[in-house]
Design an enzyme around this catalytic site. Sequence first.
Site, PDB file in Angstrom:
ATOM      1  N   CYS A 196      54.183  23.567  37.541  1.00 30.13           N
ATOM      2  CA  CYS A 196      54.154  22.236  36.910  1.00 30.13           C
ATOM      3  C   CYS A 196      52.712  21.734  36.963  1.00 30.13           C
ATOM      4  CB  CYS A 196      55.053  21.289  37.695  1.00 30.13           C
ATOM      5  SG  CYS A 196      54.490  21.124  39.412  1.00 30.13           S
ATOM      6  N   HIS A 223      54.401  24.911  48.282  1.00 33.47           N
ATOM      7  CA  HIS A 223      55.276  25.766  49.087  1.00 33.47           C
ATOM      8  C   HIS A 223      55.479  27.128  48.425  1.00 33.47           C
ATOM      9  CE1 HIS A 223      57.069  21.915  51.034  1.00 33.47           C
ATOM     10  NE2 HIS A 223      56.074  22.398  51.753  1.00 33.47           N
ATOM     11  N   GLU A 228      57.159  15.675  51.734  1.00 30.12           N
ATOM     12  CA  GLU A 228      57.080  14.576  50.764  1.00 30.12           C
ATOM     13  C   GLU A 228      57.823  13.351  51.305  1.00 30.12           C
ATOM     14  OE1 GLU A 228      58.244  15.367  46.663  1.00 30.12           O
ATOM     15  OE2 GLU A 228      58.669  13.227  46.372  1.00 30.12           O
ATOM     16  N   SER A 234      60.533  26.016  49.517  1.00 27.40           N
ATOM     17  CA  SER A 234      60.286  25.226  48.308  1.00 27.40           C
ATOM     18  C   SER A 234      61.577  24.530  47.885  1.00 27.40           C
ATOM     19  CB  SER A 234      59.775  26.135  47.185  1.00 27.40           C
ATOM     20  OG  SER A 234      59.832  25.447  45.960  1.00 27.40           O
ATOM     21  N   ASN A 291      62.293  22.404  45.452  1.00 27.05           N
ATOM     22  CA  ASN A 291      62.696  22.431  44.028  1.00 27.05           C
ATOM     23  C   ASN A 291      63.217  23.807  43.631  1.00 27.05           C
ATOM     24  OD1 ASN A 291      60.623  23.830  42.009  1.00 27.05           O
ATOM     25  ND2 ASN A 291      59.461  23.023  43.737  1.00 27.05           N
TER      26      ASN A 291
END
Length: 308
Positions: free
Chosen positions: A12, A41, A126, A222, A224
Amino acid sequence: MQVILANPRGFCAGVERAIAIVERALEKFGAPIYVRHEVVHNKFVCDDLRAKGAVFIEELSEVPAGSTVIFSAHGVSKAVREEADSRGLKVFDATCPLVTKVHVEVGKMRNQSREVVMIGHKGHPEVEGTMGQSGDGMYLVETAEDVKQLKVNTPRQLSFVTQTTLSVDDASVVIAALKHHFPDVQGPKKDDICYATQNRQDAVKVLAEQCDLVIVVGSPNSSNSRRLREVALTRGVDAYLVDGADEIDPMWLEGKTRVGVSAGASAPEILVERVVDHITQLTHAQVKQLAGVEEGVSFPLPKELGIG
Ligand code: 0O3
Ligand code: SF4
């Protein structure tokens, strides 16, 4: 046998920028460059940066005086920023602008004396960074069950934010629970899940409909990437998360005719290519790409590291 590639997949804009910041800092200032937490990550990405001179640390106390430190894409708390300031470290901030946007939102809400509920995964960097935008008045929930148990001081003055990489479907259940238990709660229009997370999950939904196995390229830490595997599993399709081609067990492919491949936002395309090559060598499969939305998003580098 067919191999079908999801679109969009992989890097991204926030990850592209974060990696570029480390690379440019290494070029400009030379090794070592300290990076607080894995910049993204992904094992392959971090191993590559380590080989170029990046030193990954978890605590700023590990950074020698006078050094340069980069904050990871996941963002940091105010306390970490203050510690870097007070130690006089040179800082480049690789926090994704879409994570910073949530930090700014938390700051605004706290300034208006609103308490803030964050929906996110406990222990994730995060979440630590966003929760750490205020010394008090913040609550973390992961599930609708957590919402049921939640007691706040100002239920009439309550807002919510979310982690950027949540499952869109799971988050909507938690948000509905929040609105049910705290009818005055205010939030973003929908949630703070970013465009890349949304698009990759949508693409795996389309992919899963056409496949009997889905392989997601991404590292186990990770968030996501893990959500992408879950999206396929939820649709009743066998799904695995792999760091690379060498983790593919040939048994997974037995009896399968259409293998879907996607990649988390922190997984480089070279790893996808190697996974596809590996499967085609094992099975002589044909490869096709699914159409998907064009993202066309990019974020500028910090001025001092930009071109020119
Ligand atoms: O947050 P997540 O564990 O998914 O992080 P990754 O894998 O490094 O991907 C980039 C996402 C990010 C920096 C926060 O949105
Ligand atoms: Fe930014 Fe979204 Fe990428 Fe996270 S997943 S780095 S929020 S663009």
